[in-house]
Design an enzyme around this catalytic site. Structure first.
Site, mmCIF file in Angstrom:
data_model
loop_
_atom_site.group_PDB
_atom_site.id
_atom_site.type_symbol
_atom_site.label_atom_id
_atom_site.label_comp_id
_atom_site.label_asym_id
_atom_site.label_seq_id
_atom_site.Cartn_x
_atom_site.Cartn_y
_atom_site.Cartn_z
ATOM 1 N N SER A 83 0.822 -1.210 0.000
ATOM 2 C CA SER A 83 0.000 0.000 0.000
ATOM 3 C C SER A 83 0.854 1.258 0.000
ATOM 4 C CB SER A 83 -0.871 0.043 1.256
ATOM 5 O OG SER A 83 -1.914 -0.874 1.169
ATOM 6 N N GLY A 84 0.366 2.272 -0.704
ATOM 7 C CA GLY A 84 1.060 3.548 -0.736
ATOM 8 C C GLY A 84 2.150 3.615 -1.779
#
Length: 236
Positions: free
Chosen positions: A187-188
Site C-alpha cells: 500500500s502507498g
C-alpha cells in the site's frame, strides 16, 4: 507483491519504505514515492493513525544496510480531506509526507515522474507494481523489493459486474487481475507505468480483494495519481 520477481537493487529509485516506530525499532508498513526532494506521496490509509514515522530512501533489502539508504524523519502528514478510513472504496486514498530533510539525489535515489493532470491510461498499458508487501495472501513480507508485471485494466472493464463493479471509482486505476498482484505492505507504493518509453507513477496502491490479494478478476486498485495533481501542487 504476489508473483513477479525480486527487483534489481535500486532500479526503482523513487520507491521508499514507510516505517513506524514500535519500542526502539522501526517496522515497514507501506510503500511510497519520492516526488520532491522533501516530499513523499503515499496512501492515506497508511498514515491515518498517530504514529512516529520514518522514510527510508535507496532501500533494497529491509534487513540489510547496503550503504545506499537515506533515512528521513517525517515533519508533517497531509491526508486528503475527502478520505474516510471507514470507506476505502470512497476514494481519496492519498497523502503527502513532508520530510524533515531534503533527499540527496543519486543513482539509488531519484524523483518519480508524475503523469499530466487527468491523463487516463488505455487498457493493457504496461505497468509494474513494486513493493515489500506480502508475497502471498496472509504470507510474510518480502525482505527485498519485488516487482510484478501488472497491465492496466480500463475503468469500463474494472467496474463491470463480475469484476469490481461499483466499488471502483473513476478516480482509481486498476491493474492486473491475474496471478500477479499487490498485497498487504505494498500500500502507498507506486504503480509504475510506461508511457512513451518512460516510467510514470500513475497509481498509489490502495486495496485488494478480501477474498485474496490476487483473486481472479479483482485487479489491484490504485488511487489515480493524475486525478490529484492539482491537490498535490496546492500543498507542496
Amino acid at each position: 507483491v504476489v508473483g513477479g520477481r525480486v527487483a534489481q537493487p535500486n532500479s526503482w529509485p523513487w520507491q521508499i519504505s514507510l516505517q513506524y516506530k514500535s519500542g526502539s525499532s522501526y517496522y515497514h508498513t507501506c510503500g511510497g514515492s519520492l516526488i520532491r526532494q522533501g516530499w513523499v506521496m503515499t496512501a492515506a490509509h497508511c498514515v491515518d493513525s498517530a504514529r512516529t514515522w520514518r522514510v527510508v530512501l535507496g532501500e533494497h533489502n529491509l534487513n540489510t544496510n547496503e550503504g545506499k539508504e537515506q533515512i528521513m524523519t517525517v515533519n508533517s502528514v497531509f491526508i486528503h480531506s475527502g478520505w474516510n478510513s471507514d470507506d476505502v472504496a470512497g476514494g481519496y486514498d492519498i497523502a503527502l509526507l513532508r520530510l524533515n530533510t531534503q533527499a540527496s539525489l543519486n543513482s539509488a535515489v531519484q524523483l518519480a515522474a508524475l503523469p499530466p493532470s487527468n491523463q487516463i491510461l488505455p487498457n493493457n498499458n504496461p505497468c509494474y507494481i513494486t513493493g515489500w508487501g506480502k508475497t502471498s495472501t496472509g504470507g510474510p513480507l518480502s525482505d527485498s523489493l519485488k516487482q510484478a508485471w501488472l497491465p492496466s485494466v480500463d475503468h469500463a472493464t474494472c467496474s463491470s459486474s463480475g469484476w469490481w463493479g461499483s466499488t471502483v471509482k473513476t478516480t482509481m486505476v486498476c491493474a492486473g487481475g491475474g496471478a500477479n498482484s499487490g498485497c498487504n505492505g505494498d500500500s502507498g507504493g507506486p504503480l509504475n507505468c510506461q508511457v512513451n518509453g518512460s516510467y510514470y507513477v500513475h497509481g498509489v496502491t490502495s486495496f485488494v480483494s478480501s477474498s485474496g490479494c490476487n483473486a481472479s478478476k479483482k485487479p489491484t486498485v490504485f488511487t489515480r495519481v493524475s486525478a490529484y495533481i492539482s491537490w498535490m501542487n496546492g500543498i507542496m
